[in-house]
Write an enzyme that holds these catalytic residues in place. Structure first.
Site, PDB file in Angstrom:
ATOM      1  N   SER A   1      31.580  23.105 -19.076  1.00  0.00           N
ATOM      2  CA  SER A   1      32.469  22.555 -20.100  1.00  0.00           C
ATOM      3  C   SER A   1      32.120  21.099 -20.335  1.00  0.00           C
ATOM      4  O   SER A   1      31.819  20.363 -19.379  1.00  0.00           O
ATOM      5  CB  SER A   1      33.926  22.668 -19.653  1.00  0.00           C
TER       6      SER A   1
ATOM      7  N   TYR B   1      40.696  22.400 -13.547  1.00  0.00           N
ATOM      8  CA  TYR B   1      39.633  23.016 -14.343  1.00  0.00           C
ATOM      9  C   TYR B   1      38.472  22.058 -14.571  1.00  0.00           C
ATOM     10  O   TYR B   1      37.302  22.394 -14.313  1.00  0.00           O
ATOM     11  CB  TYR B   1      40.203  23.465 -15.687  1.00  0.00           C
TER      12      TYR B   1
END
Length: 235
Positions: A133, A155
């Site tokens: 990401s 995350y």
């Protein structure tokens, strides 16, 4: 890449499903990794081509071992399975929340990658793609232009850890000819979290970036971080 075999984890939906669809469309045999057998079967029917269901829970060592026994040969591993957790800042996420996210996004990738390395080492053109990401980029996170300030701490930090693993695997597997790269797919319309659910980003667009890395030529890069559009992302 004729007759090549790929495995995509978390491929029964979202970006993973689109990656599997594109690889199958390119003529590859694609194992569609899914924790749930029924969802995997449905995804295979929708993907078409030589897509094959594979029950695979990246957080369960026994499930991974069973999957390895079903995949005799492998050329491409796409570590796509991932979870988000809550959108909290670190002081509002306890250690258990971090453990849950890391179990899939970090430990699961180590388990799956190591389990399938013997098969990848037998390949003539082995590739590993880690779906990371852009929010895991420390450079972007500390830049004045980046809007996220501490949210999705579990995350994002798990993706930063995955980026580090990408570099370490690329270095350690270089002599085996295994190319290992990370992808920043961009914000996509998936069920990852509330932000992604509301997005209008096309998962198929991100999948194109993953497939580009999966089908790298032998003189392609390794140990690098790329955006979905092929541009470099700073670590």
């Amino acid at each position: 890449m004729d007759n090549s075999i790929a495995l995509v984890t978390g491929a029964n939906k979202g970006i993973g499903k689109e990656i599997a669809r594109l690889l199958a469309g390119a003529g590859l045999t694609v194992y569609v990794g899914s924790r749930d057998a029924a969802r995997g079967e449905r995804a295979v029917e929708e993907i078409g081509g030589d897509a094959r269901p594979l029950v695979l829970d990246v957080t369960d060592a026994a499930s991974v071992a069973a999957a390895v026994r079903q995949v005799a040969a492998l050329d491409i591993l796409v570590n796509n399975a991932g979870i988000s957790g809550e959108g909290a800042t670190p002081e509002h996420e306890d250690a258990d929340a971090f453990r849950r996210v890391y179990e899939t996004n970090v430990f699961g990738i180590v388990t799956v990658t190591n389990a399938f390395l013997p098969a990848l080492r037998r390949s003539e053109h082995p590739r590993i793609v880690n779906v990371s990401s852009g929010t895991g980029s420390l450079t972007w996170s500390t830049g004045p232009q980046f809007p996220h300030r501490g949210t999705y701490a579990a995350y994002r930090s798990s993706k930063t850890a995955l980026n580090a693993l990408t570099v370490l695997y690329a270095h350690s597997l270089a002599d085996d000819g295994i190319k290992v790269n990370a992808l920043a797919p961009g914000l996509r319309r998936t069920d990852l979290n509330a932000t992604s659910v509301a997005s209008d980003g096309d998962p198929a667009e991100a999948a194109e970036g993953a497939v580009r890395l999966a089908l790298l030529p032998d003189d392609g890069p390794s140990g690098e971080f790329f955006s979905w559009d092929g541009t470099s992302v700073p670590w």
